[in-house]
Write a protein that holds these residues in place. Structure first.
Motif, PDB file in Angstrom:
ATOM      1  N   ILE A   1     -18.701 -21.375  16.703  1.00  0.00           N
ATOM      2  CA  ILE A   1     -19.282 -21.419  15.356  1.00  0.00           C
ATOM      3  C   ILE A   1     -20.731 -21.890  15.449  1.00  0.00           C
ATOM      4  O   ILE A   1     -21.125 -22.499  16.458  1.00  0.00           O
ATOM      5  CB  ILE A   1     -18.417 -22.315  14.424  1.00  0.00           C
ATOM      6  N   GLY A   2     -21.511 -21.618  14.421  1.00  0.00           N
ATOM      7  CA  GLY A   2     -22.926 -22.012  14.428  1.00  0.00           C
ATOM      8  C   GLY A   2     -23.632 -21.300  15.568  1.00  0.00           C
ATOM      9  O   GLY A   2     -23.481 -20.098  15.770  1.00  0.00           O
ATOM     10  N   GLY A   3     -24.372 -22.062  16.358  1.00  0.00           N
ATOM     11  CA  GLY A   3     -25.101 -21.458  17.462  1.00  0.00           C
ATOM     12  C   GLY A   3     -24.201 -20.847  18.519  1.00  0.00           C
ATOM     13  O   GLY A   3     -24.641 -20.014  19.305  1.00  0.00           O
ATOM     14  N   SER A   4     -22.947 -21.238  18.544  1.00  0.00           N
ATOM     15  CA  SER A   4     -22.015 -20.681  19.518  1.00  0.00           C
ATOM     16  C   SER A   4     -21.380 -19.391  19.005  1.00  0.00           C
ATOM     17  O   SER A   4     -20.461 -18.850  19.633  1.00  0.00           O
ATOM     18  CB  SER A   4     -20.931 -21.720  19.852  1.00  0.00           C
TER      19      SER A   4
ATOM     20  N   SER B   1     -18.402 -23.508  22.893  1.00  0.00           N
ATOM     21  CA  SER B   1     -18.715 -24.717  22.134  1.00  0.00           C
ATOM     22  C   SER B   1     -19.532 -25.642  23.016  1.00  0.00           C
ATOM     23  O   SER B   1     -19.045 -26.089  24.061  1.00  0.00           O
ATOM     24  CB  SER B   1     -17.433 -25.426  21.677  1.00  0.00           C
ATOM     25  N   LYS B   2     -20.736 -25.933  22.579  1.00  0.00           N
ATOM     26  CA  LYS B   2     -21.583 -26.837  23.368  1.00  0.00           C
ATOM     27  C   LYS B   2     -20.854 -28.159  23.606  1.00  0.00           C
ATOM     28  O   LYS B   2     -20.799 -28.647  24.726  1.00  0.00           O
ATOM     29  CB  LYS B   2     -22.913 -27.070  22.627  1.00  0.00           C
ATOM     30  N   THR B   3     -20.283 -28.703  22.556  1.00  0.00           N
ATOM     31  CA  THR B   3     -19.662 -30.031  22.653  1.00  0.00           C
ATOM     32  C   THR B   3     -18.192 -29.979  23.047  1.00  0.00           C
ATOM     33  O   THR B   3     -17.627 -30.949  23.506  1.00  0.00           O
ATOM     34  CB  THR B   3     -19.740 -30.738  21.296  1.00  0.00           C
TER      35      THR B   3
ATOM     36  N   THR C   1     -15.982 -29.327  18.374  1.00  0.00           N
ATOM     37  CA  THR C   1     -16.156 -28.836  17.008  1.00  0.00           C
ATOM     38  C   THR C   1     -14.798 -28.433  16.418  1.00  0.00           C
ATOM     39  O   THR C   1     -14.061 -27.639  17.022  1.00  0.00           O
ATOM     40  CB  THR C   1     -17.152 -27.662  17.008  1.00  0.00           C
TER      41      THR C   1
ATOM     42  N   THR D   1     -13.694 -24.718  16.023  1.00  0.00           N
ATOM     43  CA  THR D   1     -13.506 -24.014  17.290  1.00  0.00           C
ATOM     44  C   THR D   1     -12.263 -24.511  18.008  1.00  0.00           C
ATOM     45  O   THR D   1     -11.507 -23.716  18.594  1.00  0.00           O
ATOM     46  CB  THR D   1     -14.769 -24.192  18.161  1.00  0.00           C
TER      47      THR D   1
ATOM     48  N   GLY E   1     -27.795 -26.095  20.108  1.00  0.00           N
ATOM     49  CA  GLY E   1     -26.808 -25.051  19.801  1.00  0.00           C
ATOM     50  C   GLY E   1     -27.454 -23.786  19.257  1.00  0.00           C
ATOM     51  O   GLY E   1     -27.122 -22.664  19.663  1.00  0.00           O
ATOM     52  N   ARG E   2     -28.406 -23.940  18.337  1.00  0.00           N
ATOM     53  CA  ARG E   2     -29.020 -22.758  17.719  1.00  0.00           C
ATOM     54  C   ARG E   2     -30.046 -22.098  18.628  1.00  0.00           C
ATOM     55  O   ARG E   2     -30.651 -21.089  18.254  1.00  0.00           O
ATOM     56  CB  ARG E   2     -29.635 -23.142  16.368  1.00  0.00           C
TER      57      ARG E   2
ATOM     58  N   GLN F   1     -29.640 -20.390  10.303  1.00  0.00           N
ATOM     59  CA  GLN F   1     -29.357 -21.587  11.097  1.00  0.00           C
ATOM     60  C   GLN F   1     -30.600 -22.036  11.858  1.00  0.00           C
ATOM     61  O   GLN F   1     -30.950 -23.225  11.858  1.00  0.00           O
ATOM     62  CB  GLN F   1     -28.213 -21.365  12.101  1.00  0.00           C
TER      63      GLN F   1
ATOM     64  N   GLU G   1     -31.459 -25.301   9.831  1.00  0.00           N
ATOM     65  CA  GLU G   1     -30.893 -26.439  10.554  1.00  0.00           C
ATOM     66  C   GLU G   1     -31.997 -27.165  11.339  1.00  0.00           C
ATOM     67  O   GLU G   1     -31.931 -28.375  11.547  1.00  0.00           O
ATOM     68  CB  GLU G   1     -29.754 -25.991  11.497  1.00  0.00           C
TER      69      GLU G   1
ATOM     70  N   GLN H   1     -29.618 -32.386  14.018  1.00  0.00           N
ATOM     71  CA  GLN H   1     -28.932 -31.799  12.861  1.00  0.00           C
ATOM     72  C   GLN H   1     -27.951 -32.812  12.265  1.00  0.00           C
ATOM     73  O   GLN H   1     -26.779 -32.534  12.093  1.00  0.00           O
ATOM     74  CB  GLN H   1     -28.216 -30.478  13.216  1.00  0.00           C
TER      75      GLN H   1
ATOM     76  N   VAL I   1     -25.352 -32.267   9.203  1.00  0.00           N
ATOM     77  CA  VAL I   1     -24.055 -31.600   9.197  1.00  0.00           C
ATOM     78  C   VAL I   1     -22.906 -32.593   9.390  1.00  0.00           C
ATOM     79  O   VAL I   1     -21.732 -32.217   9.312  1.00  0.00           O
ATOM     80  CB  VAL I   1     -23.979 -30.494  10.282  1.00  0.00           C
TER      81      VAL I   1
ATOM     82  N   LYS J   1     -18.403 -33.250   7.863  1.00  0.00           N
ATOM     83  CA  LYS J   1     -17.362 -33.211   8.912  1.00  0.00           C
ATOM     84  C   LYS J   1     -16.473 -34.439   8.814  1.00  0.00           C
ATOM     85  O   LYS J   1     -15.243 -34.345   8.905  1.00  0.00           O
ATOM     86  CB  LYS J   1     -18.016 -33.198  10.305  1.00  0.00           C
TER      87      LYS J   1
END
Ligand code: F6P
Length: 515
Positions: A148-151, A201-203, A206, A209, A259-260, A341, A345, A478, A481, A485
């Protein structure tokens, strides 16, 4: 280096006076009619992208002041700090080095960055070898990217844009939303033995994801799938968490890739599977050419700088609150979403680097749809509405299809819309009047291919950098966001119990209707 806040520079004051002293009423129509050199002065060829800025509400004096503003705000020093690997993402104490992902292996980088560049190329080689293996594997018919997002937005936008270059026999799917309708619709169309799931997913934390990845894995097992190592791969900086999830095939990247800004990293694997290693290399090379332009061209002939400064002019001195992106190419239909984004963002911030509230406006709203579709929807408002919305036309000279007649029609519409916005029409009266002098920029590619897409996206990245640098904000965090969450985690169990303790009356009432 301490940078002066933009509204405290001499150039900012001069720009305020310039706007009030007539630039507000500047008429690009008259300027184009009166000055035969205007098109040449306000257009330029950058790597793979030709840009016409001449229909904008800007003259030479405005641009001189904007360039002075950039200098007084230390834009060049900030840019050089990014290319030196300085931790300019100060709130996260990270370098900002997406540009390193597209630097050639032998690029002359500062000695301290040489190990990172070597790692980039080792990872890229492994990822491209994997992409080629997947392309050659006829049994894999479907690739499902879960992120999601940048991913999601970057790889999806680029995969759609480069569809003409895609390997036949592989369907690419993108699942981002935690709304199960999206994943369910894809799972209905694929078979476990023919599907490769990419968990991007970078992290690797999320929520959306992780929920989609778990459901995809459960579905895979329930359908009799066994070989997770063959059918799942993870693209992440958190390889440890991916392994704990049960995925052994992993491609990593680094915390200095936002991410973006990550489509050039392992997050670009779906693009590489679709278009292959050589074409992915061209995408990187196109972006690198734009990096070099941004890094070395004088400010007055530096396209990301000119566009970023125009954005500041419109937002802070002429008061325009949004910008419309209208790609006249079906392949670029997800570009507006991607740019939302990238820009909002990055620059949707209201405090400076020290956390102090800023008294001026930052990111505009970025929105848009492909032309010609937008013409039959919201262009009415662009032509005759009460707000002035600068429009960005993006077109490619050559089409990839061979359908006769379509491309001239498409290009004629792009040119005509920009012309109509500029010229207006005053002779018909009342409802049929068009005020004109509505600004637009025209970005032109020879054709939409990996190299030109890479250059175009890097152009946008650096343009966002420039306006963010003038505003003195951190374009690379960012925090905005986070709150939603956290609150979603609090609300989710309440939907099962109906507990509304401590909630505001509106949220409580809605929750009770939903549980
Ligand atoms: O929602 C914010 C965000 O952190 C984006 O910046 C990012 O692109 C997206 O979530 C996805 O994050 P990740 O790749 O870590 O799953």
């Amino acid at each position: 280096m301490t940078r002066t806040r933009c509204d405290r520079t001499p150039a900012w004051g001069a720009l305020c006076r310039h706007a009030e002293g007539g630039a507000h009423a500047f008429d690009a129509r008259a300027a184009l009619a009166d000055d035969p050199g205007r098109f040449a002065a306000f257009s330029q060829q950058a790597p793979r992208v030709f840009a016409d800025l001449s229909k904008n509400r800007i003259d030479a004096a405005t641009e001189v002041l904007l360039l002075q503003l950039a200098r007084e705000c230390g834009v060049e020093q900030h840019r050089d700090a990014m290319f030196a690997g300085t931790h300019i993402n100060s709130t996260e104490d990270r370098a900002v080095m997406h540009w390193l992902l597209r630097a050639p292996a032998d690029a002359p980088v500062p000695a301290a960055l040489a190990p990172a560049l070597a790692e980039v190329h080792a990872t890229l080689a492994a990822m491209l070898a994997y992409a080629e293996a997947v392309r050659a594997d006829a049994a894999i018919t479907d690739v499902v990217n879960i992120g999601i997002g940048g991913s999601d937005l970057g790889p999806q936008m680029a995969t759609l844009a480069l569809d003409e270059f895609a390997v036949p026999g592989k369907r690419m799917h993108f699942v981002s939303n935690v709304d199960g309708h999206e994943l369910a619709a894809v799972l209905r169309r694929v078979q476990p033995h023919g599907t490769l799931f990419l968990i991007a997913s970078k992290t690797f934390t999320t929520a959306e994801t992780m929920a989609n990845a778990s459901s995809a894995r459960d579905w895979f097992m329930q359908q009799g799938g066994t070989d997770v190592a063959r059918h799942f791969a993870a693209l992440t900086t958190n390889v440890h968490a991916a392994r704990a999830f049960g995925i052994s095939t992993t491609f990593g990247f680094w915390d200095w890739v936002g991410g973006r800004y990550s489509l050039w990293s392992a997050i670009g694997l779906p693009i590489a599977i679709a278009i292959g290693a050589p074409a992915f290399g061209e995408l990187l090379a196109g972006a690198h050419a734009m990096d070099e332009h941004f890094r070395s061209a004088p400010l007055a002939a530096n396209l990301p700088v000119r566009l970023g400064l125009l954005d500041v002019w419109y937002r802070d001195f002429l008061g325009f609150t949004s910008r419309c992106v209208a790609p006249y190419h079906h392949g670029l239909r997800r570009l507006p979403a991607y740019l939302q984004q990238l820009e909002m963002e990055s620059n949707g911030k209201r405090v400076d680097l020290a956390g102090q509230r800023l008294p001026f406006a930052t990111s505009p709203v970025v929105w848009g749809e492909p032309g010609t579709n937008g013409q039959h929807a919201f262009f009415q408002m662009l032509h005759q509405g009460t707000d002035v919305v600068p429009v960005e036309f993006i077109a490619a000279r050559h089409a990839a299809h061979g359908l006769p007649g379509h491309q001239p029609k498409l290009l004629a519409n792009a040119l005509a819309q920009a012309q109509a916005l500029l010229q207006g029409r005053a002779d018909a009266g009342g409802h049929r009047d068009f005020p004109g002098n509505r600004p637009s920029t025209f970005l032109l590619l020879e054709r939409l291919d990996p190299a030109s897409l890479g250059a175009l996206v890097a152009l946008y990245e650096h343009r966002v950098f420039v306006s963010g640098a003038v505003w003195g904000i951190n374009s690379f965090d960012q925090w905005g966001v986070e709150l939603g969450k956290v609150l979603a985690q609090d609300i989710e169990p309440r939907l099962a119990t109906g507990d509304v303790t401590g909630l505001d009356a509106s949220t409580a009432s809605l929750l009770l209707r939903l549980c």
